[in-house]
Scaffold this active site. Sequence first.
Site, PDB file in Angstrom:
ATOM      1  N   GLY A   1      12.202  -4.252   9.312  1.00  0.00           N
ATOM      2  CA  GLY A   1      11.519  -3.227   8.533  1.00  0.00           C
ATOM      3  C   GLY A   1      10.818  -3.822   7.334  1.00  0.00           C
ATOM      4  O   GLY A   1      11.116  -4.936   6.908  1.00  0.00           O
TER       5      GLY A   1
ATOM      6  N   GLY B   1       9.476  -2.769   3.329  1.00  0.00           N
ATOM      7  CA  GLY B   1       9.633  -1.813   2.246  1.00  0.00           C
ATOM      8  C   GLY B   1       8.904  -2.261   1.010  1.00  0.00           C
ATOM      9  O   GLY B   1       8.211  -3.292   0.994  1.00  0.00           O
ATOM     10  N   GLY B   2       9.041  -1.477  -0.057  1.00  0.00           N
ATOM     11  CA  GLY B   2       8.362  -1.809  -1.299  1.00  0.00           C
ATOM     12  C   GLY B   2       8.874  -3.082  -1.929  1.00  0.00           C
ATOM     13  O   GLY B   2       8.166  -3.755  -2.677  1.00  0.00           O
TER      14      GLY B   2
ATOM     15  N   THR C   1      10.349  -7.640   2.991  1.00  0.00           N
ATOM     16  CA  THR C   1      10.462  -7.522   4.447  1.00  0.00           C
ATOM     17  C   THR C   1      11.844  -7.991   4.882  1.00  0.00           C
ATOM     18  O   THR C   1      12.356  -8.987   4.371  1.00  0.00           O
ATOM     19  CB  THR C   1       9.385  -8.371   5.142  1.00  0.00           C
ATOM     20  OG1 THR C   1       8.095  -7.975   4.649  1.00  0.00           O
ATOM     21  CG2 THR C   1       9.413  -8.179   6.642  1.00  0.00           C
ATOM     22  N   VAL C   2      12.437  -7.277   5.849  1.00  0.00           N
ATOM     23  CA  VAL C   2      13.778  -7.601   6.329  1.00  0.00           C
ATOM     24  C   VAL C   2      13.679  -8.155   7.745  1.00  0.00           C
ATOM     25  O   VAL C   2      13.009  -7.578   8.607  1.00  0.00           O
ATOM     26  CB  VAL C   2      14.695  -6.362   6.308  1.00  0.00           C
ATOM     27  CG1 VAL C   2      16.112  -6.734   6.749  1.00  0.00           C
ATOM     28  CG2 VAL C   2      14.729  -5.752   4.923  1.00  0.00           C
TER      29      VAL C   2
ATOM     30  N   LYS D   1      16.494 -10.511   3.739  1.00  0.00           N
ATOM     31  CA  LYS D   1      15.412  -9.831   3.028  1.00  0.00           C
ATOM     32  C   LYS D   1      14.592 -10.849   2.252  1.00  0.00           C
ATOM     33  O   LYS D   1      15.120 -11.597   1.428  1.00  0.00           O
ATOM     34  CB  LYS D   1      15.961  -8.784   2.072  1.00  0.00           C
ATOM     35  CG  LYS D   1      14.866  -8.047   1.307  1.00  0.00           C
ATOM     36  CD  LYS D   1      15.435  -6.947   0.436  1.00  0.00           C
ATOM     37  CE  LYS D   1      14.315  -6.230  -0.318  1.00  0.00           C
ATOM     38  NZ  LYS D   1      14.830  -5.168  -1.188  1.00  0.00           N
TER      39      LYS D   1
ATOM     40  N   ASP E   1      18.228   4.421  -6.002  1.00  0.00           N
ATOM     41  CA  ASP E   1      17.289   4.746  -4.922  1.00  0.00           C
ATOM     42  C   ASP E   1      18.049   5.274  -3.707  1.00  0.00           C
ATOM     43  O   ASP E   1      17.844   4.827  -2.573  1.00  0.00           O
ATOM     44  CB  ASP E   1      16.460   3.521  -4.544  1.00  0.00           C
ATOM     45  CG  ASP E   1      15.196   3.890  -3.762  1.00  0.00           C
ATOM     46  OD1 ASP E   1      14.795   5.064  -3.825  1.00  0.00           O
ATOM     47  OD2 ASP E   1      14.630   3.002  -3.105  1.00  0.00           O
TER      48      ASP E   1
END
Length: 712
Positions: A407, A409-410, A413-414, A428, A525
């Site tokens: 995935g 994200g902000g 990347t993972v 990550k 979050d």
Amino acid sequence: MTNLLHIYLLIIFISLTMVATALVPSYVKPGCTEMCGNVRIPYPFGIGPNCFLNKWYAVDCNSSTPYLSALKNLPLLVVDLDNQTVLVNVTMTSGCQNPVSNSSQLLNIDLGDTPFLFSKSHNKFIVEGCGAAVILSNGNALTGCTPTCFQKPVSYRRRDCFGINCCQTNVPFYMKTFAVNITTSSRQMTGYKSRSCVSAFFEAADSYVRQFFPGQSGVGSNSLVPLVLRWTLTENDISQRSCGVIKTHKLETSNDTLVSTLTCSCQSEIEEGNPYLGCQVTEECTKCMDTWGYCRYNESNDGVRNFYCDHRFHNGGNNSSSSRAIFLGVGISIGVLILTITSIATYKIIRRTKDKRRRKRFFERNGGLLLKQQEAGKEGLANKTNLFTSYELEKATDHFNENRILGRGGQGTVYKGMLTDGRLVAVKKSKAVDESQLEQFINEVVILSQVNHRNVVKLLGCCLETEVPLLVSEFVPNGTLYKHIHDETGEVFVPLNMRLRIATEVAGALSYLHSATSIPIYHRDIKSTNILLDEKYRAKISDFGTSRFISISRTHLTTLVQGTIGYLDPEYFQSSQFTEKSDVYSFGVVLVELLTGEKPISLTRFGETRSLVTHFMMAFEEDRVMSILDAKIVREDVMDELMEVINLAFRCLNLYGKNRPTMKEVASVLEAIRTSSMSSMVLPDFGKVKCNDGEEEFLILSYRESTSTSFM
């Protein structure tokens, strides 16, 4: 070993090819065209960009005919490197079209700004007809001649005319330009039709033309004559590296000045080729040396130089030719092989040294020294944070292959990876490094490395020797809660008891982070995409990229507003003061997601109700909240439990943080609701997948395998 042998044989082949290629003399720069029609164009002349010395030596090849583009496109016949001359075709200077008397005509070629001169050594001045012609320079007569008029036509060849109706004389100087004074004869010719005209022109000497065109009387026509131009070079034009012997020549001009020019020639008589690019040993001499002979030249009585191969000092005769070639080729190949191996070894050493220095620089920049200090200064933390090497993680993720991405994200990347011990991990890769937040980042790594809770994704370690820090956590296989409760395919259904269990586990984990750790940790979050489900569908909180730990002496942390729209605490949004109650608000949004199956922000709703929180709060206040719940979980036997969860969510979403419960209270209430509902809930038979979770069992529809797309 086999690959090394192949490389070695390839090097030998290349070396022998290079030796064979070197025997062919090169007259043009690499990649340039050598011939235009039947004319060789050697350097410093050339066809095409970067093939000539400068613009004066540029040659255009049109319809297999070369032209000197800088000299009004004069046709080029020959380039003579030995004499530093070119043979061109020019138009005759003639008064035959309009008979003239005492007229002065200029040649139509002006060489004033060019490196070219009219050659005095290879040209003749020729006058045809009844009259006289004189070459003028600065108003002074240099030379000229007057043919004898004859009443009858006389057959002659222009280049060896003997004085009747045609005369010729030598050119006294090298000239850039000149004038020709033509005077016609006043004598009346009888006996044949008079040609009351005189033609005067320069023309290449017949001996020079025959040197390149044997058996021909000329290469001109009735209107064109061959002319020889001498070209000149300066020190800036000649490369000492390629030129064997450089000589300086002084050329006398008509205005009593000397023009200097440099010539380049091969070092010895056994070499051939273009001296301005580098000479090679002649083919005949190369063959001689291959048989261990010496190249010799002798000159006959008529001045012709003859080559012969001298073997007086060699006993092997010609049988050694192949041996010498093989010895030369193998010797060169061995040298090339040693040079190649040395170069590769040196390159690897230099690269390793650079890599080591770069990793050390990144380690220090990413807070590695600060991490060591943190661990050394806190009892029991020494070496608790596992430091992975960049090599380990590159190998685990197949060099961060695109196919391994779980995935984006902000925060970064993972990637999915597998360590050498077989463990599956999530790696990550951050997008960027904020050096001003390094201390905070290292503190987070130290603290989160100590967090050990079954519902929090475990941080296994980090890598600080890369350009951006890499965080390594346990791999959670069943994807995010978001994908399960917002599945658009209809293949996934999450029953009520499973939703309550997930909510209870998340609340318990947040309560642990807020109050049970040595230093309170606020996630900042919380959302359904940051809640992962493991192989038994247990909830695990992930992605602590924006989390912060708070010292006991501080009640809040003031930073830039961070979070996700739809989950963001409005009080935090207004004041930028994040407290534990901000996590409570975000959890309340997740709780409403579990109850309604709706997304936090929906484009299918209008106005204020696009926000799930507003939609829920309005329905609650209007006593129609049951109408917005997920119809699949609403049953008469669980209405009381649902109302308790709804009331809890309403409290969590209070606009004033002080009026919200703590996560510890939320976890207690949910645990109580779940315990009381266990006996009253009757599970429907969804009948496809059976999962065992300790003391309870639940059924969900089967669905395709999903993966974790987020992590700490």
